[in-house]
Design a protein around this motif. Structure first.
Motif, mmCIF file in Angstrom:
data_model
loop_
_atom_site.group_PDB
_atom_site.id
_atom_site.type_symbol
_atom_site.label_atom_id
_atom_site.label_comp_id
_atom_site.label_asym_id
_atom_site.label_seq_id
_atom_site.Cartn_x
_atom_site.Cartn_y
_atom_site.Cartn_z
ATOM 1 N N CYS A 172 33.005 49.109 50.816
ATOM 2 C CA CYS A 172 31.507 50.524 50.171
ATOM 3 C C CYS A 172 31.409 51.250 51.406
ATOM 4 N N SER A 173 31.513 51.144 52.508
ATOM 5 C CA SER A 173 31.206 51.556 53.204
ATOM 6 C C SER A 173 31.399 52.948 53.000
ATOM 7 N N SER A 174 30.583 53.746 52.798
ATOM 8 C CA SER A 174 30.077 55.340 52.922
ATOM 9 C C SER A 174 30.836 56.220 53.762
ATOM 10 N N GLY A 175 31.625 55.542 54.789
ATOM 11 C CA GLY A 175 31.502 56.971 55.611
ATOM 12 C C GLY A 175 32.731 57.168 55.436
ATOM 13 N N SER A 176 33.694 57.833 56.483
ATOM 14 C CA SER A 176 34.867 59.370 56.713
ATOM 15 C C SER A 176 35.641 58.457 56.084
ATOM 16 N N TYR A 177 35.894 56.938 56.240
ATOM 17 C CA TYR A 177 36.810 56.364 55.294
ATOM 18 C C TYR A 177 36.712 55.452 54.063
ATOM 19 N N SER A 178 35.867 55.884 53.398
ATOM 20 C CA SER A 178 35.882 55.677 52.240
ATOM 21 C C SER A 178 37.145 56.221 50.981
ATOM 22 N N TYR A 179 37.871 56.639 51.919
ATOM 23 C CA TYR A 179 38.952 56.956 51.051
ATOM 24 C C TYR A 179 40.203 56.393 51.162
ATOM 25 N N ILE A 180 40.155 55.067 51.999
ATOM 26 C CA ILE A 180 40.426 53.956 51.461
ATOM 27 C C ILE A 180 40.553 53.414 50.120
ATOM 28 N N ARG A 181 39.124 54.170 49.104
ATOM 29 C CA ARG A 181 39.053 53.651 47.986
ATOM 30 C C ARG A 181 40.242 53.879 47.249
ATOM 31 N N GLN A 182 40.825 55.166 47.720
ATOM 32 C CA GLN A 182 40.965 55.982 46.909
ATOM 33 C C GLN A 182 43.165 55.197 46.832
ATOM 34 N N LYS A 183 43.131 54.899 47.866
ATOM 35 C CA LYS A 183 44.545 54.522 47.974
ATOM 36 C C LYS A 183 44.698 53.378 47.603
ATOM 37 N N MET A 184 43.573 52.695 47.192
ATOM 38 C CA MET A 184 43.634 50.273 46.792
ATOM 39 C C MET A 184 43.967 51.446 44.993
ATOM 40 N N ILE A 185 42.881 52.446 44.330
ATOM 41 C CA ILE A 185 42.388 52.253 42.775
ATOM 42 C C ILE A 185 44.298 52.505 43.232
ATOM 43 N N ASN A 186 44.772 53.774 43.238
ATOM 44 C CA ASN A 186 46.049 54.239 43.168
ATOM 45 C C ASN A 186 47.354 53.033 42.918
ATOM 46 N N ARG A 187 46.954 51.979 44.008
ATOM 47 C CA ARG A 187 47.761 50.919 43.662
ATOM 48 C C ARG A 187 47.968 49.874 42.823
ATOM 49 N N VAL A 188 46.264 49.759 42.604
ATOM 50 C CA VAL A 188 46.112 49.389 41.096
ATOM 51 C C VAL A 188 46.243 50.021 39.957
ATOM 52 N N THR A 189 46.167 50.706 39.880
ATOM 53 C CA THR A 189 45.931 51.019 38.445
ATOM 54 C C THR A 189 47.540 51.929 37.769
ATOM 55 N N SER A 190 48.221 52.524 38.975
ATOM 56 C CA SER A 190 48.927 52.701 37.933
ATOM 57 C C SER A 190 50.657 51.443 37.117
ATOM 58 N N GLU A 191 50.542 50.620 38.303
ATOM 59 C CA GLU A 191 51.041 49.983 37.775
ATOM 60 C C GLU A 191 50.827 48.743 36.699
ATOM 61 N N THR A 192 49.316 48.816 36.049
ATOM 62 C CA THR A 192 48.645 49.024 34.832
ATOM 63 C C THR A 192 48.819 49.560 33.631
ATOM 64 N N TRP A 193 48.901 51.086 33.875
ATOM 65 C CA TRP A 193 49.206 51.520 33.227
ATOM 66 C C TRP A 193 50.379 52.310 32.477
ATOM 67 N N LYS A 194 50.958 51.708 33.647
ATOM 68 C CA LYS A 194 52.614 52.265 33.187
ATOM 69 C C LYS A 194 53.391 51.894 32.022
ATOM 70 N N LYS A 195 52.680 50.759 31.716
ATOM 71 C CA LYS A 195 53.077 49.514 30.277
ATOM 72 C C LYS A 195 52.773 50.383 29.250
ATOM 73 N N SER A 196 51.812 51.272 29.000
ATOM 74 C CA SER A 196 51.459 51.782 28.037
ATOM 75 C C SER A 196 51.585 52.339 27.330
ATOM 76 N N PRO A 197 52.800 52.745 25.706
ATOM 77 C CA PRO A 197 53.080 53.452 25.195
ATOM 78 C C PRO A 197 52.560 54.680 25.127
ATOM 79 N N ALA A 198 51.351 54.854 24.789
ATOM 80 C CA ALA A 198 50.481 55.868 24.798
ATOM 81 C C ALA A 198 50.294 56.477 25.539
ATOM 82 N N PHE A 199 49.762 55.414 26.912
ATOM 83 C CA PHE A 199 49.801 56.608 28.097
ATOM 84 C C PHE A 199 51.076 57.551 28.473
ATOM 85 N N ILE A 200 52.575 56.955 28.287
ATOM 86 C CA ILE A 200 53.409 57.851 28.438
ATOM 87 C C ILE A 200 53.838 59.285 27.699
ATOM 88 N N LYS A 201 53.079 58.743 26.768
ATOM 89 C CA LYS A 201 53.282 59.945 25.474
ATOM 90 C C LYS A 201 52.245 60.916 26.235
#
Lengths: 190, 190
Positions: free
Chosen positions: B108-137
């Motif tokens: 939650c920290s709003s300071g300069s390291y909220s970029y961590i959110r992005q790292k977490m976000i990318n790591r988390v979602t890429s694994e789940t999306w990539k299994k979707s046929p509709a997403f791949i298209k």
DNA sequence: GGTATAATGCAACTGTAGTTACATATTCCC
DNA sequence: GGGAATATGTAACTACAGTTGCATTATACC
């Protein structure tokens, strides 16, 4: 410091040198790697002079962000959310996509200063949401969530567009934004 | 460095001291104000030893984030987006709301390291999306937008929930997330 | 044009980041 | 328990952030 036109000539010269050189540096390298020293060397001013105007480089960055986004604020300030969300989305992309490299770097850089996005987001949306009767009725928590929601979606789309080499048209960006903001994922993927 | 159990006892002692003191410091003050020196003073190690394991404090922070979010990754790794998005949303809030102060500060920290959110976000979602046929298209650009979309919405809700004093129930958070992710603003406000 | 005022420069200072060569201590494993 | 391997400490170094007191210069305004 934001110049109004009434300043001492030395101040104008100094502030313009600081901001001009800072914009150059932002285009040349990562913000995190810019030092006060090299900015001062380039702007031909003493460190003391820099610190006279800005407590830290972050404050200078924030001011630049503020100035750059002011034109966008003006564009959307009379729109009402959520009814006129499509107008807000259109304004966002017509504004952002017309900006230069400084805006691009400030808005998209994934480094430690992406927090600037949040500042921009808050400034921009709070003004428009607060005029909505339906919004006022929501609890504060839901309000704060929505306050960042729309602009994150747009900033996200803009940044991915830049990263992708700006291959989509502005109209395509607006269409994607409209779908995600108004209809959620179901507007984009089944 | 992530310990596996095969390390030299000195290494275990050093790494545990570094991480333990760093977590303490994160809870006590803003991340931006933590210095390598004070971390080393507290952990009773030499600066040289710290730099032997981490290039910068940011790397230590990233590793901590990685370790903390691993359990969440495991929870959602077999879900398929977009069909099972409600399961992902539920997992996110059941996990996040059960975490302690370190997770809260890092996320939650709003300071300069909220970029961590992005790292977490990318790591988390890429694994789940990539299994979707509709997403791949979809084209790569739209894919990259969606990749961050869902998790931003959830992180945003979580952070606002913390800022609001955690007054909503977990079920309310999940309901709000389901509306915003699946149906967009129209699910929440008319 | 002269002068009071304010902006800027200068030089030196403290504190921390991050690095180096070398010395010492701890651990592992036989 | 002893010796080789390696982790850690020491001390000194460069570089920059940010601050200070004082000197100097440019500007505004009369």
């Amino acid at each position: 410091m934001i110049l109004t036109g009434n300043e001492d000539l030395r101040v104008v010269k100094t502030i313009e040198a600081i901001k001009g050189c800072f914009e150059d540096l932002i285009c040349e390298k990562d913000y995190e790697k810019i030092t006060v020293k090299e900015l001062c060397d380039r702007a031909r001013i003493n460190k003391k002079t820099f610190y006279h105007y800005y407590p830290t480089l972050d404050d200078l960055l924030a001011e630049l962000q503020f100035e750059i986004s002011s034109a966008y604020i003006d564009m959307i300030k009379d729109y009402k959310l959520p009814d006129e969300i499509r107008k807000v989305n259109r304004a966002f992309f017509e504004f952002s996509c017309a900006q230069g490299k400084v805006f691009e770097k400030i808005t998209c850089s994934s480094g430690s200063y992406s927090y600037i996005r949040q500042k921009m987001i808050n400034r921009v949306t709070s003004e428009t949401w607060k005029k909505s009767p339906a919004f006022i009725k929501l609890d504060r928590f839901t309000q704060s969530v929505l306050l960042e929601h729309v602009n994150f979606i747009n900033v996200n789309i803009y940044c991915k567009w830049v990263a992708d080499g700006k291959r989509s048209t502005v109209e395509e960006l607006i269409a994607l934004s409209d779908k995600l903001t108004c209809d959620g994922l179901h507007g984009v993927i089944k």
